[in-house]
Design an enzyme around this catalytic site. Sequence first.
Site, mmCIF file in Angstrom:
data_model
loop_
_atom_site.group_PDB
_atom_site.id
_atom_site.type_symbol
_atom_site.label_atom_id
_atom_site.label_comp_id
_atom_site.label_asym_id
_atom_site.label_seq_id
_atom_site.Cartn_x
_atom_site.Cartn_y
_atom_site.Cartn_z
ATOM 1 N N HIS A 1 1.181 -1.241 0.294
ATOM 2 C CA HIS A 1 0.236 -0.025 0.115
ATOM 3 C C HIS A 1 0.878 0.941 0.418
ATOM 4 O O HIS A 1 0.210 1.877 0.502
ATOM 5 C CB HIS A 1 -0.991 -0.132 1.166
ATOM 6 C CG HIS A 1 -1.827 -1.367 1.137
ATOM 7 N ND1 HIS A 1 -2.631 -1.540 0.432
ATOM 8 C CD2 HIS A 1 -1.765 -2.302 2.379
ATOM 9 C CE1 HIS A 1 -3.159 -2.466 0.803
ATOM 10 N NE2 HIS A 1 -2.450 -3.378 2.232
ATOM 11 N N ARG A 2 1.634 1.505 -0.811
ATOM 12 C CA ARG A 2 2.731 2.589 -0.350
ATOM 13 C C ARG A 2 3.645 2.732 1.051
ATOM 14 O O ARG A 2 3.840 4.297 0.535
ATOM 15 C CB ARG A 2 2.655 3.452 -1.430
ATOM 16 C CG ARG A 2 1.811 3.285 -2.793
ATOM 17 C CD ARG A 2 2.031 3.482 -4.294
ATOM 18 N NE ARG A 2 3.216 5.393 -3.889
ATOM 19 C CZ ARG A 2 4.180 4.637 -4.829
ATOM 20 N NH1 ARG A 2 4.368 3.708 -5.607
ATOM 21 N NH2 ARG A 2 5.045 5.664 -4.496
ATOM 22 N N LEU A 3 2.959 1.737 2.138
ATOM 23 C CA LEU A 3 4.346 2.270 3.121
ATOM 24 C C LEU A 3 5.712 1.980 4.061
ATOM 25 O O LEU A 3 5.938 0.939 4.123
ATOM 26 C CB LEU A 3 2.696 1.810 4.014
ATOM 27 C CG LEU A 3 1.448 2.377 3.967
ATOM 28 C CD1 LEU A 3 0.462 0.764 5.037
ATOM 29 C CD2 LEU A 3 0.722 2.817 3.978
#
Length: 192
Positions: free
Chosen positions: A170-172
């Site tokens: 989740h692009r974390l």
Amino acid sequence: MADDPFALFDDWFAQARAAEPNDPNAMALATADAEGRPSVRMVLLKGHGADGFVFYTNREGRKAADLAANAQAALLFHWKSLRRQVRVEGAVARASDAESDAYFASRSRDSQLGAWASDQSRPLDARTTFEARFAEVQARFEGGEVPRPPFWGGYRVVPDRIEFWSDRAHRLHERRLFARAGDGWTEGLLYP
């Protein structure tokens, strides 16, 4: 977690050599000319350690001209199969003649001859022109060793910043930044 960016790089680079199908030592090299115009290209890492990251090139080409005008560079290693990146920023210095000679001697003969035949980054009217120059250089050095051209050698990027980026769902992403502080390093995290 390593608190020494060079030890961490060694670990990640060993994993990249085991996992990447092609050129785990490939890195994007970004330079800027005297007017600040950026340029980026892929080069190969040929040495690294606490003193920096080394690559070799024709010292009369565009990247050498950029480095002569602005001795700062950035590197980017992207290891897609590991979902990792390493960014390096710092000053650039020439590698020693002895270091350049030693690396040049380790190259394949055709790569050595190619260094002599190429006017790197300059316009080429036709591929046959380069092939003819290569044949001339082959004849010139036939039967003997190929010395390092005086216009060819190494550069060392001496980092003042090294960022380690790990992909997360989740692009974390996780981003660890090491910044030079005197003779040591400070470490911190960056938002993704």
